[in-house]
Design an enzyme around this catalytic site. Structure first.
Site, mmCIF file in Angstrom:
data_model
loop_
_atom_site.group_PDB
_atom_site.id
_atom_site.type_symbol
_atom_site.label_atom_id
_atom_site.label_comp_id
_atom_site.label_asym_id
_atom_site.label_seq_id
_atom_site.Cartn_x
_atom_site.Cartn_y
_atom_site.Cartn_z
ATOM 1 N N PHE A 100 10.816 5.175 -5.143
ATOM 2 C CA PHE A 100 11.910 4.252 -5.442
ATOM 3 C C PHE A 100 11.469 3.378 -6.473
ATOM 4 O O PHE A 100 12.092 3.308 -7.314
ATOM 5 C CB PHE A 100 11.907 3.526 -3.972
ATOM 6 C CG PHE A 100 12.474 1.956 -4.179
ATOM 7 C CD1 PHE A 100 13.657 1.561 -4.785
ATOM 8 C CD2 PHE A 100 11.544 0.970 -3.505
ATOM 9 C CE1 PHE A 100 13.974 0.390 -4.865
ATOM 10 C CE2 PHE A 100 12.158 -0.236 -3.254
ATOM 11 C CZ PHE A 100 13.189 -0.599 -4.305
ATOM 12 N N ILE A 101 10.314 2.619 -6.420
ATOM 13 C CA ILE A 101 9.972 1.588 -7.663
ATOM 14 C C ILE A 101 9.651 2.591 -8.957
ATOM 15 O O ILE A 101 9.994 2.071 -9.824
ATOM 16 C CB ILE A 101 8.712 0.830 -7.041
ATOM 17 C CG1 ILE A 101 9.153 -0.149 -5.844
ATOM 18 C CG2 ILE A 101 8.251 0.118 -8.128
ATOM 19 C CD1 ILE A 101 7.802 -0.899 -5.421
ATOM 20 N N THR A 121 7.569 11.674 -0.435
ATOM 21 C CA THR A 121 8.632 10.749 -0.225
ATOM 22 C C THR A 121 9.563 10.380 -1.280
ATOM 23 O O THR A 121 10.908 9.773 -1.182
ATOM 24 C CB THR A 121 7.694 9.261 0.298
ATOM 25 O OG1 THR A 121 7.092 9.110 -0.737
ATOM 26 C CG2 THR A 121 7.257 9.590 1.967
ATOM 27 N N GLY A 122 9.222 10.976 -2.384
ATOM 28 C CA GLY A 122 10.065 10.788 -3.642
ATOM 29 C C GLY A 122 11.222 11.958 -3.772
ATOM 30 O O GLY A 122 11.142 12.736 -2.701
ATOM 31 N N ASP A 159 -0.071 16.643 -6.398
ATOM 32 C CA ASP A 159 -0.563 15.757 -5.457
ATOM 33 C C ASP A 159 -1.796 15.132 -6.107
ATOM 34 O O ASP A 159 -2.513 15.484 -6.507
ATOM 35 C CB ASP A 159 -0.809 16.680 -4.187
ATOM 36 C CG ASP A 159 -0.898 15.777 -2.985
ATOM 37 O OD1 ASP A 159 -1.446 14.686 -2.951
ATOM 38 O OD2 ASP A 159 -0.132 15.989 -2.056
ATOM 39 N N GLN A 210 1.872 4.200 -8.930
ATOM 40 C CA GLN A 210 2.751 3.716 -7.933
ATOM 41 C C GLN A 210 2.861 4.803 -6.691
ATOM 42 O O GLN A 210 3.429 4.158 -5.529
ATOM 43 C CB GLN A 210 4.309 3.811 -8.404
ATOM 44 C CG GLN A 210 4.571 3.090 -9.682
ATOM 45 C CD GLN A 210 4.130 1.575 -9.394
ATOM 46 O OE1 GLN A 210 4.468 0.938 -8.331
ATOM 47 N NE2 GLN A 210 3.538 0.799 -10.265
ATOM 48 N N TYR A 223 -2.564 1.141 7.128
ATOM 49 C CA TYR A 223 -2.277 1.080 5.689
ATOM 50 C C TYR A 223 -2.703 -0.291 4.919
ATOM 51 O O TYR A 223 -3.009 -0.100 3.699
ATOM 52 C CB TYR A 223 -0.559 0.793 5.996
ATOM 53 C CG TYR A 223 0.113 0.408 4.379
ATOM 54 C CD1 TYR A 223 0.022 1.434 3.621
ATOM 55 C CD2 TYR A 223 0.389 -0.818 4.211
ATOM 56 C CE1 TYR A 223 0.755 1.382 2.336
ATOM 57 C CE2 TYR A 223 1.187 -1.084 3.038
ATOM 58 C CZ TYR A 223 1.195 -0.033 2.153
ATOM 59 O OH TYR A 223 1.735 -0.272 0.815
ATOM 60 N N LYS A 276 -4.981 -0.368 1.071
ATOM 61 C CA LYS A 276 -4.323 -1.031 -0.118
ATOM 62 C C LYS A 276 -5.318 -2.100 -0.548
ATOM 63 O O LYS A 276 -5.749 -2.212 -1.616
ATOM 64 C CB LYS A 276 -2.948 -1.769 0.321
ATOM 65 C CG LYS A 276 -1.926 -0.675 0.602
ATOM 66 C CD LYS A 276 -1.710 0.396 -0.417
ATOM 67 C CE LYS A 276 -0.806 0.205 -1.487
ATOM 68 N NZ LYS A 276 -0.737 1.348 -2.389
#
Length: 321
Positions: free
Chosen positions: A11-12, A37-38, A58, A78, A146, A150
């Site tokens: 998405f981003i 997920t893309g 990957d 990203q 998660y 990060k």
């Protein structure tokens, strides 16, 4: 500039790729994505652009990362597995992608002589610290696997800057939304779910009482932050983390009302239990990014919602999702 965007089919990432390809000072954009997920659909319009290259692979594989960093000047990293609930259900995979994958990219950058890496950090790093607005150097304890991943990215970035002389800039995103965000799947973000509900005229479920609030940030603002970070020649801006947000708080109830207003809908939501690991309120202080990066988020939540709703409507996205 020759730029690598990891997670560029997401998405981003895909919004960033679109913007970078339009810049004269960018001669080449390589996307590395494993399509977990893309989606290739997000990259369709760039096929045939001589400045664009897609590499399926990957970030958990170090050799792949080395190959992706070949002849690259800067990286926008990203690629990640988002979602607090996903990390609670499957902490091992979140760690492999977000920690090992990021370490692979940082290390490959170092080995291939790529000086600058801008990486996606997260507002989840603030954890249980109650203070609002969130200021970069005051964080609490992480509340989910998660959030741990990060935060570890930020710690590695500090060390890689100090030990290897890399230029690393972390962007702590606050609830980014906009076109190309996936409304399907168990971990879809709240705005595409609300839009989908309104377009399908099926009541959405709001977790908790709807009073949870977030600093929702339109994707164009996040793209701008990445571009400023990639091109910044301010030495003080390097090796920092920044809040990337709009600087306003919107509750889930206000958000849903806003979408209903745009759509002319009178749908009534259903309220469900609160989600585990969720922070009740979030709001960013964005003065550091404004001062050091020249970040200036131009698109408000209201304007962003309009553009987002229109995009999904044009997709006829939900007839088949």
């Amino acid at each position: 500039m020759r730029i690598l965007v990891t997670g560029g089919a997401g998405f981003i990432g895909s919004n960033l790729v679109e913007y970078l390809l339009g810049l004269e000072e960018v001669s080449f954009v390589r996307v590395l994505d494993n399509l977990a997920t893309g989606s290739l659909k997000n990259l369709q319009e760039f096929e045939g652009n001589p400045k664009f290259e897609f590499m399926q692979g990957d970030i958990r594989d170090y050799e792949t990362c080395l190959a992706a960093c070949e002849d690259i000047d800067a990286i926008s990293h990203q690629a990640a597995l988002g979602s607090v609930p996903r990390s609670i259900n499957d902490p091992l995979t979140s760690n492999e992608v977000n920690v090992t994958g990021t370490l692979n990219i940082f290390t490959a950058a170092k080995e291939k002589g790529v000086k600058r890496v801008v990486y996606a950090a997260s507002s989840s790093t603030y954890g249980d610290h109650p203070g609002l607005p969130k200021v970069e150097d005051v964080i609490g304890k992480p509340l989910s696997p998660y959030a741990v991943t990060k935060y570890v990215n930020e710690l590695y970035a500090q060390v890689y800057a100090r030990v290897y002389g890399l230029q690393l800039i972390g962007l702590r995103y606050f609830n980014v939304f906009g076109p190309r965000q996936n409304p399907a799947g168990p971990y879809a973000a709240v705005i595409p779910l609300f839009v989908k509900a309104v377009l399908n005229n099926t009541p959405p479920t709001i977790n908790g009482d709807g009073d949870h609030s977030r600093d929702f940030t339109f994707v164009a603002n996040a793209v701008q932050a990445n571009v400023k970070a990639l091109f910044s020649n301010n030495p003080e801006a390097l090796n920092q983390v920044y809040n990337i947000a709009f600087g306003e708080r919107t509750s889930l109830n206000e958000l849903f009302e806003g979408i209903k207003e745009i759509a002319g809908s009178d749908l009534v939501p259903v309220y469900g239990p609160e989600r585990k690991g969720d922070v009740k309120h979030s709001l960013a202080d964005i003065s550091k990014a404004k001062t050091l990066l020249g970040y200036d988020p131009a698109i408000s939540v209201k304007e962003g919602l309009k553009q987002t709703f229109e995009w999904y409507r044009m997709q006829h996205h939900f007839a088949y999702s």
